[in-house]
Structures are given as C-alpha cells and as structure tokens.
Design a protein around this motif. Structure first.
Motif, short mmCIF file in Angstrom:
data_model
loop_
_atom_site.label_atom_id
_atom_site.label_comp_id
_atom_site.label_asym_id
_atom_site.label_seq_id
_atom_site.Cartn_x
_atom_site.Cartn_y
_atom_site.Cartn_z
N GLY A 177 -8.90 -22.30 0.43
CA GLY A 177 -9.67 -22.88 -0.66
C GLY A 177 -10.86 -22.04 -1.12
N LYS A 178 -11.21 -21.02 -0.37
CA LYS A 178 -12.32 -20.15 -0.77
C LYS A 178 -11.96 -19.41 -2.04
CE LYS A 178 -14.20 -19.28 3.82
NZ LYS A 178 -14.45 -18.25 4.84
N ARG A 179 -12.96 -19.10 -2.82
CA ARG A 179 -12.75 -18.37 -4.07
C ARG A 179 -13.52 -17.06 -4.02
NH1 ARG A 179 -11.33 -23.24 -5.43
NH2 ARG A 179 -10.63 -23.89 -7.46
N GLU A 180 -12.90 -16.01 -4.57
CA GLU A 180 -13.58 -14.72 -4.68
C GLU A 180 -13.07 -14.01 -5.93
OE1 GLU A 180 -11.16 -11.47 -2.06
OE2 GLU A 180 -12.39 -12.87 -0.91
N ALA A 181 -13.85 -13.07 -6.40
CA ALA A 181 -13.48 -12.31 -7.59
C ALA A 181 -12.26 -11.44 -7.28
CB ALA A 181 -14.64 -11.44 -8.04
N PHE A 182 -11.37 -11.33 -8.26
CA PHE A 182 -10.20 -10.46 -8.13
C PHE A 182 -10.66 -9.03 -7.98
CE2 PHE A 182 -7.07 -7.66 -10.15
CZ PHE A 182 -5.95 -7.94 -9.38
N ASP A 183 -10.07 -8.32 -7.02
CA ASP A 183 -10.42 -6.92 -6.78
C ASP A 183 -9.16 -6.08 -6.92
OD1 ASP A 183 -11.35 -4.47 -5.91
OD2 ASP A 183 -12.12 -5.21 -3.99
N ARG A 184 -9.08 -5.34 -8.01
CA ARG A 184 -7.92 -4.50 -8.27
C ARG A 184 -7.68 -3.50 -7.14
NH1 ARG A 184 -4.94 -2.28 -12.78
NH2 ARG A 184 -4.31 -0.16 -12.26
N ARG A 185 -8.75 -3.00 -6.55
CA ARG A 185 -8.60 -2.02 -5.46
C ARG A 185 -7.83 -2.60 -4.27
NH1 ARG A 185 -14.40 -1.08 -6.62
NH2 ARG A 185 -14.57 -2.62 -4.98
N LYS A 186 -8.01 -3.89 -3.98
CA LYS A 186 -7.25 -4.51 -2.89
C LYS A 186 -5.76 -4.51 -3.21
CE LYS A 186 -10.34 -7.85 -0.73
NZ LYS A 186 -10.54 -9.30 -0.50
N LEU A 187 -5.45 -4.82 -4.45
CA LEU A 187 -4.06 -4.82 -4.89
C LEU A 187 -3.48 -3.41 -4.82
CD1 LEU A 187 -1.66 -6.34 -6.14
CD2 LEU A 187 -2.70 -5.99 -8.38
N GLU A 188 -4.24 -2.42 -5.28
CA GLU A 188 -3.80 -1.02 -5.21
C GLU A 188 -3.55 -0.59 -3.77
OE1 GLU A 188 -7.09 0.83 -7.18
OE2 GLU A 188 -6.10 0.78 -9.14
N ARG A 189 -4.45 -0.97 -2.86
CA ARG A 189 -4.30 -0.58 -1.45
C ARG A 189 -3.06 -1.22 -0.83
NH1 ARG A 189 -9.98 -1.23 -1.23
NH2 ARG A 189 -9.72 -3.30 -0.37
N ALA A 190 -2.81 -2.49 -1.14
CA ALA A 190 -1.65 -3.19 -0.57
C ALA A 190 -0.35 -2.55 -1.05
CB ALA A 190 -1.70 -4.66 -0.95
N VAL A 191 -0.27 -2.25 -2.33
CA VAL A 191 0.95 -1.63 -2.87
C VAL A 191 1.10 -0.21 -2.33
CG1 VAL A 191 2.08 -0.86 -4.98
CG2 VAL A 191 0.99 -3.10 -4.92
N ALA A 192 0.00 0.54 -2.28
CA ALA A 192 0.06 1.92 -1.77
C ALA A 192 0.48 1.94 -0.30
CB ALA A 192 -1.29 2.60 -1.94
N LEU A 193 0.01 0.99 0.48
CA LEU A 193 0.39 0.93 1.89
C LEU A 193 1.89 0.64 2.04
CD1 LEU A 193 -0.62 1.05 4.80
CD2 LEU A 193 -1.07 -1.38 4.67
N ALA A 194 2.40 -0.27 1.24
CA ALA A 194 3.83 -0.57 1.29
C ALA A 194 4.68 0.63 0.87
CB ALA A 194 4.14 -1.77 0.40
N CYS A 195 4.15 1.43 -0.05
CA CYS A 195 4.89 2.58 -0.58
C CYS A 195 4.62 3.88 0.17
CB CYS A 195 4.54 2.77 -2.06
SG CYS A 195 5.06 1.40 -3.11
N ARG A 196 3.80 3.81 1.21
CA ARG A 196 3.42 5.02 1.94
C ARG A 196 4.65 5.74 2.48
NH1 ARG A 196 0.57 3.88 6.98
NH2 ARG A 196 1.48 5.56 8.13
N LYS A 197 4.65 7.05 2.33
CA LYS A 197 5.72 7.94 2.78
C LYS A 197 7.06 7.65 2.12
CE LYS A 197 3.65 9.10 7.20
NZ LYS A 197 3.87 9.27 8.62
N ARG A 198 7.04 7.03 0.96
CA ARG A 198 8.24 6.82 0.16
C ARG A 198 8.15 7.80 -1.02
NH1 ARG A 198 12.19 5.29 2.17
NH2 ARG A 198 13.02 4.40 0.28
N ASP A 199 9.27 8.19 -1.55
CA ASP A 199 9.29 9.13 -2.66
C ASP A 199 9.12 8.37 -3.98
OD1 ASP A 199 9.49 11.53 -3.99
OD2 ASP A 199 11.68 11.50 -4.03
N ILE A 200 7.91 7.87 -4.18
CA ILE A 200 7.59 7.10 -5.38
C ILE A 200 6.42 7.78 -6.07
CG2 ILE A 200 6.89 4.86 -6.30
CD1 ILE A 200 7.98 3.62 -3.68
N ALA A 201 6.61 8.10 -7.32
CA ALA A 201 5.56 8.79 -8.08
C ALA A 201 4.33 7.90 -8.20
CB ALA A 201 6.07 9.17 -9.47
N PRO A 202 3.14 8.47 -8.05
CA PRO A 202 1.91 7.68 -8.16
C PRO A 202 1.76 6.95 -9.49
CG PRO A 202 1.43 9.84 -7.24
CD PRO A 202 2.86 9.86 -7.66
N ASP A 203 2.28 7.52 -10.57
CA ASP A 203 2.17 6.84 -11.86
C ASP A 203 3.04 5.59 -11.91
OD1 ASP A 203 4.38 8.73 -11.96
OD2 ASP A 203 4.57 8.22 -14.09
#
Length: 166
Positions: A56-82
């Motif tokens: 139930g806690k609320r906090e401001a959306f942080d795009r960097r958290k989303l970027e980190r989560a996706v980057a971590l899932a894609c780590r060492k995969r052949d996926i272009a950064p763009d």
C-alpha cells in the motif's frame, strides 16, 4: 542545467539531436564556469506517476529502476541497447496512459509481456524474480509455456501468398 563537475548553474547547448528511438532529445552541453562538456537527455513525460506497492505504500515512479530491472534480465544476451531502451520507453508510455497511479503488478506484467516478445531467456530470468520462483519446477513450467508458444509459431502453416506472386 547544473554542471556535474563544478555545480555551476549555467551551461550552453552545443548540439541537439534525437536519440535513436526518437523518444528523447540528446543535448551536448558546455559549462560556462569550468568549460567541461557533458550530455543530457530530455524525455517527454505525460504525467507524474505514483507507484502503489503491494503493502500500500506509494512512491514516485523511477524510470532508472525499470531500466535496471530490464537490463539485469537482458544481461549477457545478444540484445542491442537501443532495443532495450525502446522497450523501457514503451512500457513507461503504456503506464503513463493508464492514469496517475500504477500498481507494481501492472509494471511487472508489462515488463514480462515486453521481455517475452524481446527474448525468451530474459523473460524467464525476470519471471523467476518477479514470480519468486522457489523450485526447479517453476522454471520448467514457464519454460514450457515459452516453448509451446515457439512451437505454435513454427508449426503454424505459412500464410497463402500465392496471389502476391503474380
């Protein structure tokens, strides 16, 4: 724009251009105090998002958290950064169109849908954290879902294109 090197308040824009996906403007700046050059990115923000957590806690959306989560899932995969950047921008736009508040579950489901279309291994990695896998059978189950989806694509008959050959 404050200089990241000397904290001087004024900088001069030397060059502006669109980023690869067109979702941001890249600006090269030069500090008027120390002369250092640095890059900034400007993105369109439709609204200020508030994330509602499971407790139930609320906090401001942080795009960097989303970027980190996706980057971590894609780590060492052949996926272009763009492609990763386009995925994150698309998820953010999707969330912003839903309203001022978004639940963490909606963010997780949007990431899973995007990763499933982007890379199956990244999708399984993210799902293992998001769904809190505790046993090997959890991995097998989701890998089976991904495998079935791939088999359906492979086993589906090709569309009739005979009229296009004329």
């Amino acid at each position: 724009m404050r200089c990241p090197f000397c904290a001087h308040e004024d900088s001069q824009v030397k060059d502006s251009r669109s980023s690869e996906d067109g979702a941001a403007i890249r600006r090269r700046r030069q500090c008027e105090g120390c002369g250092a050059r640095f890059t900034t990115f400007e993105r369109v923000q439709l609204r200020d998002l508030v994330v509602v957590k499971k407790d139930g806690k609320r906090e401001a959306f942080d795009r960097r958290k989303l970027e980190r989560a996706v980057a971590l899932a894609c780590r060492k995969r052949d996926i272009a950064p763009d492609r990763i950047e386009r995925l994150v921008s698309g998820i953010q736009r999707q969330l912003e169109t839903r309203g001022d508040e978004v639940r963490t579950e909606a963010i997780g489901e949007a990431v899973m849908a995007g990763l499933k279309a982007l890379d199956h291994v990244a999708y399984i990695r993210f799902a293992s954290i998001y769904k809190d896998f505790s046993e090997a059978s959890d991995f097998a189950e989701i890998a089976g879902e991904v495998g079935e989806a791939g088999e359906q694509l492979v086993s589906a008959p090709p569309p009739d294109r005979s009229d296009k050959l004329l």
